[in-house]
Write a protein that holds these residues in place. Structure first.
Motif, mmCIF file in Angstrom:
data_model
loop_
_atom_site.group_PDB
_atom_site.id
_atom_site.type_symbol
_atom_site.label_atom_id
_atom_site.label_comp_id
_atom_site.label_asym_id
_atom_site.label_seq_id
_atom_site.Cartn_x
_atom_site.Cartn_y
_atom_site.Cartn_z
ATOM 1 N N ASP A 180 82.845 19.211 64.249
ATOM 2 C CA ASP A 180 84.248 19.360 63.864
ATOM 3 C C ASP A 180 85.129 18.455 64.733
ATOM 4 O O ASP A 180 84.907 18.330 65.948
ATOM 5 N N ASN A 181 86.129 17.843 64.064
ATOM 6 C CA ASN A 181 87.114 16.995 64.755
ATOM 7 C C ASN A 181 86.483 15.843 65.556
ATOM 8 O O ASN A 181 87.007 15.430 66.590
ATOM 9 N N GLN A 182 85.364 15.393 65.070
ATOM 10 C CA GLN A 182 84.680 14.249 65.715
ATOM 11 C C GLN A 182 85.560 13.000 65.553
ATOM 12 O O GLN A 182 86.031 12.698 64.458
ATOM 13 N N THR A 183 85.805 12.274 66.664
ATOM 14 C CA THR A 183 86.734 11.130 66.614
ATOM 15 C C THR A 183 86.011 9.780 66.653
ATOM 16 O O THR A 183 86.662 8.734 66.560
ATOM 17 N N ALA A 184 84.709 9.798 66.798
ATOM 18 C CA ALA A 184 83.963 8.525 66.843
ATOM 19 C C ALA A 184 82.542 8.750 66.342
ATOM 20 O O ALA A 184 81.983 9.854 66.438
ATOM 21 N N LEU A 185 81.986 7.684 65.797
ATOM 22 C CA LEU A 185 80.596 7.700 65.339
ATOM 23 C C LEU A 185 79.848 6.605 66.105
ATOM 24 O O LEU A 185 80.261 5.443 66.063
ATOM 25 N N HIS A 186 78.832 7.000 66.831
ATOM 26 C CA HIS A 186 78.058 6.042 67.634
ATOM 27 C C HIS A 186 76.818 5.635 66.831
ATOM 28 O O HIS A 186 75.939 6.456 66.586
ATOM 29 N N VAL A 187 76.769 4.379 66.410
ATOM 30 C CA VAL A 187 75.663 3.881 65.581
ATOM 31 C C VAL A 187 74.712 3.066 66.451
ATOM 32 O O VAL A 187 75.108 2.040 67.028
ATOM 33 N N ARG A 188 73.479 3.531 66.558
ATOM 34 C CA ARG A 188 72.443 2.819 67.330
ATOM 35 C C ARG A 188 71.396 2.294 66.348
ATOM 36 O O ARG A 188 70.886 3.037 65.500
ATOM 37 N N ILE A 189 71.088 1.004 66.468
ATOM 38 C CA ILE A 189 70.236 0.315 65.483
ATOM 39 C C ILE A 189 68.849 0.069 66.068
ATOM 40 O O ILE A 189 68.716 -0.359 67.224
ATOM 41 N N PHE A 190 67.831 0.333 65.237
ATOM 42 C CA PHE A 190 66.443 0.208 65.689
ATOM 43 C C PHE A 190 65.594 -0.541 64.657
ATOM 44 O O PHE A 190 65.953 -0.635 63.478
ATOM 45 N N GLY A 240 70.594 -2.743 69.024
ATOM 46 C CA GLY A 240 72.006 -2.858 69.363
ATOM 47 C C GLY A 240 72.751 -1.588 68.988
ATOM 48 O O GLY A 240 72.175 -0.660 68.398
ATOM 49 N N GLU A 241 74.034 -1.524 69.321
ATOM 50 C CA GLU A 241 74.824 -0.324 69.037
ATOM 51 C C GLU A 241 76.295 -0.674 68.901
ATOM 52 O O GLU A 241 76.763 -1.709 69.378
ATOM 53 N N ILE A 242 77.020 0.216 68.225
ATOM 54 C CA ILE A 242 78.467 0.042 68.059
ATOM 55 C C ILE A 242 79.094 1.424 67.905
ATOM 56 O O ILE A 242 78.498 2.329 67.314
ATOM 57 N N THR A 243 80.276 1.609 68.454
ATOM 58 C CA THR A 243 81.010 2.875 68.332
ATOM 59 C C THR A 243 82.191 2.653 67.396
ATOM 60 O O THR A 243 82.986 1.722 67.590
ATOM 61 N N ILE A 244 82.311 3.520 66.380
ATOM 62 C CA ILE A 244 83.338 3.374 65.347
ATOM 63 C C ILE A 244 84.308 4.557 65.433
ATOM 64 O O ILE A 244 83.886 5.724 65.347
ATOM 65 N N PRO A 245 85.607 4.313 65.585
ATOM 66 C CA PRO A 245 86.579 5.424 65.571
ATOM 67 C C PRO A 245 86.734 5.982 64.152
ATOM 68 O O PRO A 245 86.769 5.217 63.179
ATOM 69 N N VAL A 246 86.797 7.317 64.044
ATOM 70 C CA VAL A 246 86.988 7.954 62.731
ATOM 71 C C VAL A 246 88.057 9.029 62.852
ATOM 72 O O VAL A 246 88.244 9.616 63.925
ATOM 73 N N PRO A 247 88.806 9.298 61.782
ATOM 74 C CA PRO A 247 89.820 10.373 61.821
ATOM 75 C C PRO A 247 89.148 11.725 62.031
ATOM 76 O O PRO A 247 88.063 11.981 61.472
ATOM 77 N N PRO A 248 89.747 12.595 62.844
ATOM 78 C CA PRO A 248 89.152 13.918 63.079
ATOM 79 C C PRO A 248 89.214 14.779 61.812
ATOM 80 O O PRO A 248 90.277 14.938 61.210
ATOM 81 N N LYS A 249 88.063 15.308 61.411
ATOM 82 C CA LYS A 249 87.940 16.152 60.223
ATOM 83 C C LYS A 249 86.865 17.203 60.494
ATOM 84 O O LYS A 249 86.079 17.076 61.434
ATOM 85 N N PRO A 250 86.783 18.232 59.661
ATOM 86 C CA PRO A 250 85.681 19.180 59.809
ATOM 87 C C PRO A 250 84.329 18.476 59.668
ATOM 88 O O PRO A 250 84.220 17.446 59.009
ATOM 89 N N ALA A 251 83.310 19.038 60.286
ATOM 90 C CA ALA A 251 81.973 18.450 60.274
ATOM 91 C C ALA A 251 81.507 18.166 58.848
ATOM 92 O O ALA A 251 81.683 18.991 57.948
ATOM 93 N N GLY A 252 80.974 16.978 58.652
ATOM 94 C CA GLY A 252 80.408 16.597 57.358
ATOM 95 C C GLY A 252 81.400 16.006 56.388
ATOM 96 O O GLY A 252 81.010 15.499 55.332
#
Length: 569
Positions: free
Chosen positions: A407-417, A431-443
């Motif tokens: 819930d209310n997650q503000t970022a998505l951390h994408v790790r590539i393999f 590699g990896e990248i962190t993406i900011p996302v609007p806070p919303k309920p989980a899912g």
């Protein structure tokens, strides 16, 4: 003019597409094979090829080999007081091939197509391109080694339709590719491989067997503790492998602490010791056939590539696995370089190749780390979600949608393999990248992840936040172990300061290095003969009379050949 280069673990070769065919380029010694060995001579000048290889035994602290296995890593090799990365050592080999090509062609060479093992990772491919850049070559195209071999084979055969498997076993890597040729289109159906399996591993088995049988009892247990001893054992193992190609038994000998240690191994015992390696050879073959949805009986030909396939034990295994003899009508040492030259011709749009179309596949899966639900409201990270699966035709683009898990997650951390394992810890991190996302309920916050994989095996990732349309793009450049552009410039500057041994003097340096090696190995009268012949040759070199030098060189070579035969080639 675009050069085709087979940058190998044990040997490297160069070829060019000329007058409608692939032409192999000889080096300064008149040979097409240049050992992938780099060293420093007694004056600190760089030696590449056979001259450096001869000094592996006499000057191991100043010589490096088998460095291709460490491309794309932070590992360094120390030569005297200097340290070199695998890219830099490979660049020196490429520089030597470039100089040979320019001498042979009579014109500058600025661009090359370089082959890589099909199973080379993203980092290893980038490191190969950097090696080309450090050597002064523009490398826009990499081609998988078995694909290159298949291209050369397909043109050589001239058959309008064929389905075949390329069995490519080099000094340090093993690749399998299944291809189909139909009306001028060469299509790769599947690839598989092992980046740490090659002819060198069969030599290591013999070294380990020698130590186990006669070394340990005399206090010789660690083969890496003494570089000189290790290189002496390695040479004995190479000779034993060659002997077992035509005889039922072979012997290895080593002078250690004033004692002659000797060990004899039979062909059947060697085969038994090789069983774990042979099992590792079978696994990629089975995977490639499974991915191509084919059985061995569906194949028209089995094509051998790589110097290690000269071994009868390998050819027997191939014949046993597929129930037929492999095709041996192209030199396995040269077939990959010939294919690289064909690819260079295609890139240059040579008219003779207008009817040829080549497709390739992604040899491994590419994906991201995700969390999986293990209980209501509980998620466990570390799981692998493939986005591009192995053996899809390239270039390819695929997309998956992932969602936030809190819930209310503000970022998505994408790790590539890269890899095939269910857990990311068992795959290769890219590699990896962190993406900011609007806070919303989980899912409720979704991000689409799109991967695009090109013909050179390089990956681009694009993430789109679906709620906002905001895009984040990541080209996998900063792989752990891969040089940054700034570091490349720094290494270029450092390499430019190195003195390269004059190409025209390499035949003399190679022969003297061989004489030094043989002097260390021989005893008694034979040792003195080598010393006298080498001293006479050096005296004539100082006179700088070219005609006399050529004559003396032939005489010294004759003496060494009588004592050793053709040498360690």
């Amino acid at each position: 003019m675009i050069l085709g280069i087979d940058l190998g673990t044990t040997n490297s070769l160069a070829a060019v597409w000329q007058d409608g065919r692939a032409v192999m380029i000889p080096n300064a010694l008149g040979q097409t094979l240049t050992p992938s060995v780099v060293g420093l001579d007694d004056q600190g000048e760089v030696l590449v090829g056979q001259a450096a290889r001869e000094r592996l035994l006499t000057h191991p602290q100043l010589t490096a080999s088998v460095f291709k296995r460490y491309m794309g890593s932070n590992r360094t090799e120390r030569l005297g007081t200097q340290s070199f990365r695998a890219e830099e050592l490979s660049a020196l080999v490429l520089k030597s091939l470039k100089a040979d090509a320019e001498r042979f062609l009579g014109q500058p060479v600025e661009e090359a197509v370089i082959t890589v093992p099909a199973y080379f990772s993203d980092a290893q491919r980038k490191a190969t391109k950097i090696a080309g850049q450090l050597a002064g070559l523009k490398v826009e195209r990499l081609v998988n080694e078995p694909t290159a071999a298949a291209l050369a084979y397909g043109l050589h055969e001239g058959s309008p339709e064929s389905r075949f498997l390329v069995f490519d076993l080099g000094g340090g890597t093993f690749d399998i590719s299944i291809l189909e040729l139909f009306e001028g289109v060469m299509e790769v159906r599947a690839s598989a491989g092992d980046n740490f399996l090659g002819g060198e591993d069969f030599s290591e088995l013999l070294i380990d067997g020698f130590i186990e049988a006669v070394g340990k009892a005399r206090g010789l247990s660690d083969k890496q503790a003494d570089a000189n001893l290790y290189q002496a054992l390695r040479k004995q193992a190479e000779q034993a492998k060659r002997t077992l190609s035509s005889a039922e038994r072979a012997s290895m000998e080593l002078h250690y602490q004033g004692e002659l240690l000797s060990w004899t191994i039979s062909d059947s015992e060697f085969l038994q010791r090789c069983e774990p390696l042979l099992k590792r050879l079978r696994e990629p073959i089975e995977r490639a056939l499974r991915d191509a949805r084919l059985k061995a009986i569906d194949l028209d030909q089995i094509v051998l590539a790589g110097g290690a396939t000269r071994k009868p034990i390998i050819r027997k295994l191939v014949a046993k696995l597929f129930g037929r003899l492999p095709a041996m009508n192209i030199n396995p040492d040269e077939v990959v370089a010939q294919g690289a030259a064909v690819m260079a011709g295609l890139k240059a749009r040579d008219a003779a190749l207008n009817e040829v179309v080549m497709t390739d596949v992604a040899p491994y899966s590419l994906g991201i780390e995700v969390s999986e639900q293990t209980a209501p409201g509980r998620y466990q990270p570390g799981f692998y979600l493939p986005i591009i699966e192995r053996n899809l035709v390239v270039p390819v683009s695929r997309e998956q949608v992932v969602n936030t898990v809190a819930d209310n997650q503000t970022a998505l951390h994408v790790r590539i393999f890269q890899g095939e394992s269910r857990l990311v810890k068992d795959n290769i991190f890219l590699g990896e990248i962190t993406i900011p996302v609007p806070p919303k309920p989980a899912g409720q916050m979704a991000v689409s992840v799109r991967f695009t994989y090109d013909v050179n095996g390089l990956l681009e990732a694009e993430m789109t936040v679906e709620a906002t349309g905001e895009k984040h793009r990541l080209i996998i450049e900063d792989n752990p172990g891969v040089l940054t552009p700034e570091q490349v410039e720094e290494r270029l500057h450092a390499l430019s300061k190195l003195k390269i041994h004059p190409r025209e003097l390499l035949p003399n340096a190679t022969l003297l290095a061989r004489a030094d090696r043989m002097y260390q190995q021989l005893l008694g009268d034979e040792r003195q003969w080598v010393a006298q012949a080498a001293a006479q040759f050096q005296a004539i070199l100082e006179q700088q009379d070219e005609a006399a030098i050529v004559k003396a060189r032939e005489e010294l070579k004759r003496v060494l050949d009588e004592l050793e035969g053709e040498g360690w080639l």
